[in-house]
Design a protein around this motif. Structure first.
Motif, mmCIF file in Angstrom:
data_model
loop_
_atom_site.group_PDB
_atom_site.id
_atom_site.type_symbol
_atom_site.label_atom_id
_atom_site.label_comp_id
_atom_site.label_asym_id
_atom_site.label_seq_id
_atom_site.Cartn_x
_atom_site.Cartn_y
_atom_site.Cartn_z
ATOM 1 N N LEU A 1 -7.402 -8.715 9.636
ATOM 2 C CA LEU A 1 -6.448 -8.288 8.620
ATOM 3 C C LEU A 1 -7.032 -7.163 7.771
ATOM 4 O O LEU A 1 -6.311 -6.295 7.276
ATOM 5 N N PHE A 2 -8.365 -7.148 7.602
ATOM 6 C CA PHE A 2 -8.995 -6.098 6.806
ATOM 7 C C PHE A 2 -8.890 -4.732 7.481
ATOM 8 O O PHE A 2 -8.951 -3.699 6.810
ATOM 9 N N ASP A 3 -8.750 -4.715 8.812
ATOM 10 C CA ASP A 3 -8.629 -3.445 9.530
ATOM 11 C C ASP A 3 -7.312 -2.744 9.228
ATOM 12 O O ASP A 3 -7.161 -1.545 9.505
ATOM 13 N N ALA A 4 -6.370 -3.485 8.684
ATOM 14 C CA ALA A 4 -5.073 -2.886 8.356
ATOM 15 C C ALA A 4 -5.001 -2.453 6.893
ATOM 16 O O ALA A 4 -3.977 -1.906 6.471
ATOM 17 N N LEU A 5 -6.079 -2.664 6.146
ATOM 18 C CA LEU A 5 -6.042 -2.452 4.703
ATOM 19 C C LEU A 5 -7.112 -1.461 4.273
ATOM 20 O O LEU A 5 -8.009 -1.105 5.047
ATOM 21 N N PRO B 1 1.211 3.375 5.010
ATOM 22 C CA PRO B 1 0.556 2.457 5.949
ATOM 23 C C PRO B 1 1.546 1.585 6.702
ATOM 24 O O PRO B 1 1.344 1.296 7.887
ATOM 25 N N ARG B 2 2.624 1.176 6.057
ATOM 26 C CA ARG B 2 3.577 0.278 6.707
ATOM 27 C C ARG B 2 4.276 0.938 7.884
ATOM 28 O O ARG B 2 4.848 0.260 8.744
ATOM 29 N N GLU B 3 4.251 2.274 7.932
ATOM 30 C CA GLU B 3 4.890 3.010 9.017
ATOM 31 C C GLU B 3 3.889 3.517 10.049
ATOM 32 O O GLU B 3 4.281 4.194 11.019
ATOM 33 N N ASP B 4 2.628 3.185 9.862
ATOM 34 C CA ASP B 4 1.558 3.639 10.751
ATOM 35 C C ASP B 4 1.459 2.694 11.945
ATOM 36 O O ASP B 4 1.283 1.478 11.792
ATOM 37 N N ARG C 1 0.828 -1.204 0.000
ATOM 38 C CA ARG C 1 0.000 0.000 0.000
ATOM 39 C C ARG C 1 0.867 1.261 0.000
ATOM 40 O O ARG C 1 1.869 1.346 0.713
ATOM 41 N N VAL C 2 0.458 2.236 -0.808
ATOM 42 C CA VAL C 2 1.212 3.498 -0.883
ATOM 43 C C VAL C 2 0.360 4.677 -0.432
ATOM 44 O O VAL C 2 0.853 5.820 -0.386
ATOM 45 N N ARG C 3 -0.917 4.452 -0.109
ATOM 46 C CA ARG C 3 -1.781 5.546 0.331
ATOM 47 C C ARG C 3 -2.414 5.189 1.662
ATOM 48 O O ARG C 3 -2.982 4.104 1.816
ATOM 49 N N ASN C 4 -2.330 6.102 2.611
ATOM 50 C CA ASN C 4 -2.906 5.865 3.925
ATOM 51 C C ASN C 4 -4.189 6.674 4.084
ATOM 52 O O ASN C 4 -4.501 7.558 3.270
ATOM 53 N N TYR C 5 -4.920 6.371 5.137
ATOM 54 C CA TYR C 5 -6.111 7.150 5.450
ATOM 55 C C TYR C 5 -5.710 8.582 5.825
ATOM 56 O O TYR C 5 -4.601 8.815 6.357
ATOM 57 N N PRO C 6 -6.603 9.580 5.587
ATOM 58 C CA PRO C 6 -6.262 10.972 5.942
ATOM 59 C C PRO C 6 -5.915 11.140 7.413
ATOM 60 O O PRO C 6 -5.066 11.965 7.765
ATOM 61 N N GLN C 7 -6.568 10.360 8.261
ATOM 62 C CA GLN C 7 -6.295 10.471 9.699
ATOM 63 C C GLN C 7 -5.201 9.508 10.163
ATOM 64 O O GLN C 7 -4.995 9.319 11.372
ATOM 65 N N GLY C 8 -4.500 8.924 9.223
ATOM 66 C CA GLY C 8 -3.436 7.989 9.566
ATOM 67 C C GLY C 8 -2.300 8.640 10.320
ATOM 68 O O GLY C 8 -2.119 9.870 10.287
ATOM 69 N N LEU C 9 -1.491 7.846 10.968
ATOM 70 C CA LEU C 9 -0.393 8.343 11.795
ATOM 71 C C LEU C 9 0.917 8.479 11.035
ATOM 72 O O LEU C 9 1.927 8.899 11.601
ATOM 73 N N ALA C 10 0.913 8.062 9.763
ATOM 74 C CA ALA C 10 2.113 8.182 8.933
ATOM 75 C C ALA C 10 1.676 8.219 7.482
ATOM 76 O O ALA C 10 0.560 7.821 7.136
ATOM 77 N N ALA C 11 2.551 8.707 6.632
ATOM 78 C CA ALA C 11 2.207 8.802 5.208
ATOM 79 C C ALA C 11 2.029 7.423 4.588
ATOM 80 O O ALA C 11 1.126 7.204 3.778
#
Length: 461
Positions: free
Chosen positions: A366-370, A282-285, A270-280
């Motif tokens: 697992l879906f909660d992470a995607l 997902p792998r770093e969130d 994944r290269v796009r995170n949620y707007p409210q994510g903790l990092a740009a």
């Protein structure tokens, strides 16, 4: 309880070392094939492509012989080591361990009863790569109804006729084990050549999961049975029920491991995170990492309890072998109900409950992470939950938890067959035109039978 000690094996004659490296060597041997199986799992599921080639390649690589002694062309693995491999295979494709379930139990039966003769014949065939399926269960109007499949010993050669369902693995098989009744009502297990004209196999299993196990209908129409393929009373080993259940829970644990692996791979991609994510990314969130970490913990718990149960079985079998070899000996009929196997049965029930919770959690969370793309059919991630749910439905958790509670509180026999209720009368067995209530009338034949594991219509999926 300690793990049973494996027999010493000469590393000169063995493709698998005779030390604790045995499992590592087996994993190294099968890893490339497991990786190929995993790579095609989602596509096969989407197109309902039966893994015929995958089963044949596993057989050719010696997967069906890993429990045989190295001197006979096997891998010399313990039950605990076999289960480790099954979990790895289940992580690649949860259908595969269940496809091999009847084969694995047949091998255990032949190894236990082995006294030369027909058992040696079958062990040699298995060492050469033969794959054995099973056709045991039948559709019935009531639980515990008698098998309608008949073994006719009066013909030359003897024949077997009937219709079976939940005949897992039989579409892939060289040989098929079939449970039947003799003319006098005795249990018998026969093995038929799957290529015989009277064997008709249907891919009509319609479950929501485990869609590629080919657990459908097998018709047997006067199929000849060879003299070396008849086993009175089912030819069962004392641990047959436990090994059947261990294969299932290994597949369930494999689902959890597969969900972990697919979830982690999807997050990395994944290269796009949620707007409210903790990092740009997902792998770093931290929230995404925590979610995958929880899935991984569930998978680890599932693997651990299954391996523990299998090691309890190794220890129980070692104790049984010692009792059988002692001066007093151990009668065959006493081995089946021996309390030496109770710890393995109890550990297996515990594994059924823990793996069920772990696999359902892993395949859901697992879906909660995607992102939303993870629910697209082309992703194929829903197969993990469907496979887990289907496997778990073989053994409703409440009943296994009750057996455990009765064991820990009252010391009751944990064998589920020890406390089996008497089945209801089968309406199909009434005389034509008989009063439905006549079975309870004075003078009526009210005898009921208690189903055995060889004729229970719901016992072998």
């Amino acid at each position: 309880m300690s793990t049973a000690t494996a027999p010493s094996i000469s590393s000169v004659d063995s493709p698998v070392p005779a030390s604790t490296d045995r499992l590592a060597a087996a994993r190294e041997r099968f890893a490339p094939l497991f990786a190929e199986i995993a790579a095609g799992a989602a596509a096969r599921e989407a197109s309902r492509e039966l893994p015929v080639d995958e089963v044949r390649r596993l057989a050719a690589a010696g997967f069906g012989a890993v429990r045989l002694d190295v001197s006979e062309g096997g891998g010399g693995l313990t039950a605990g080591e076999l289960v480790e491999l099954l979990i790895d295979l289940g992580a690649a494709d949860a259908n595969l361990p269940q496809i091999w379930r009847n084969h694995i139990a047949f091998v255990e039966d032949r190894l236990w009863h082995r006294e030369g003769g027909v058992d040696d014949v079958w062990i040699a065939r298995i060492a050469q790569g033969a794959f054995v399926g099973g056709a045991w269960s039948e559709r019935a109007t009531v639980p515990g109804a008698r098998s309608s499949t008949r073994f006719d010993a009066s013909t030359r050669p003897p024949t077997v006729s009937g219709t079976k369902y939940y005949s897992t693995g039989s579409l892939y098989a060289d040989w098929i084990t079939v449970t039947a009744k003799t003319d006098d009502g005795a249990d018998v297990l026969v093995v038929v050549d799957a290529s015989e004209a009277g064997v008709v196999r249907h891919d009509d299993w319609g479950g929501i999961g485990q869609r590629l196990t080919a657990s459908g209908t097998t018709e047997l129409r006067d199929v000849p049975v060879a003299g070396d393929a008849v086993f009175p009373d089912g030819g069962r080993s004392p641990h047959q029920e436990t090994i059947y259940q261990l294969v299932l829970v290994a597949a369930v644990a494999g689902v959890a491991v597969g969900a972990r692996d697919d979830g982690a791979a999807a997050v990395r991609a994944r290269v796009r995170n949620y707007p409210q994510g903790l990092a740009a990314l997902p792998r770093e969130d931290a929230i995404v990492q925590e979610t995958i970490g929880g899935v991984a913990a569930a998978a680890a718990a599932a693997r651990a309890v299954v391996v523990h149960a299998a090691r309890e079985l190794d220890a129980g079998l070692e104790a049984l072998r010692a009792a059988r070899a002692s001066a007093e000996g151990l009668r065959a009929e006493d081995a089946r109900g021996s309390d030496l196997l109770h710890p393995a049965a109890v550990a297996t029930y515990e594994a059924q409950i823990v793996t069920a919770d772990a696999a359902l959690r892993a395949s859901t969370e697992l879906f909660d992470a995607l992102g939303s793309s993870s629910v697209e059919q082309r992703a194929g991630l829903d197969r993990h939950w469907r496979n887990a749910r289907t496997l778990i439905s073989h053994n409703p958790r409440g009943y296994k938890a009750r057996l455990l509670g009765d064991w820990y509180v009252n010391g009751a026999d944990p064998d589920p067959w020890a406390a089996r209720h008497e089945p209801l009368p089968d309406p199909a067995e009434r005389e034509p035109g008989a009063d439905p209530d006549s079975r309870s009338a004075p003078g009526a034949d009210t005898q009921r039978h208690t189903a055995t594991p060889t004729d229970d219509p719901g016992h072998r999926w």
